[in-house]
Design an enzyme around this catalytic site. Structure first.
Site: not given
Length: 128
Positions: A97-98, A55
């Protein structure tokens, strides 16, 4: 007399949604702010591309372009994934998103719907 700032004029010309024409890919929701004194204008934009491994790849590329003139500042307010089925005219927004956390998919959906008015656009918080 026009009282619109230079930053606000720039923001008025930024597309609110740009995504790849088909496939499943990462996306980010970016808040673009004016850096001009006395101007608190901001917009949220959606960017999603299949070329991005992370991302952050999308955010860093988009922010670098928008922040170049010194009038705008960007912050990533979350991310997720988009499944764009062009032949069926369907777009599904989901996941997270991590690095940036989950975007507010309802906001992302509204931006994407405005760009693709003849599509069925849906979202949920399931999946990665």
């Amino acid at each position: 007399m026009c009282t619109q700032t230079k930053a606000a004029a720039l923001m008025a010309n930024i597309p609110e949604a740009e995504i790849d024409p088909t496939g499943v890919f990462k996306y980010v929701l970016i808040r673009v702010h004016s850096k001009e004194e006395g101007d608190d204008s901001e917009i949220d934009i959606v960017r999603g591309y299949a070329w991005a491994e992370y991302h952050a790849d999308i955010y860093e590329k988009v922010a670098a372009v928008l922040e170049k003139g010194g009038l705008l500042d960007c912050e990533c307010v979350g991310g997720g994934r988009i499944r764009h089925d062009n032949p069926a005219k369907k777009i599904h927004i989901y996941g997270y998103s991590m690095g940036f956390g989950r975007a507010n998919h309802a906001i992302s959906m509204e931006k994407v719907k405005a760009r693709y008015p003849d599509y069925e656009v849906t979202w949920d918080n399931e999946g990665y």
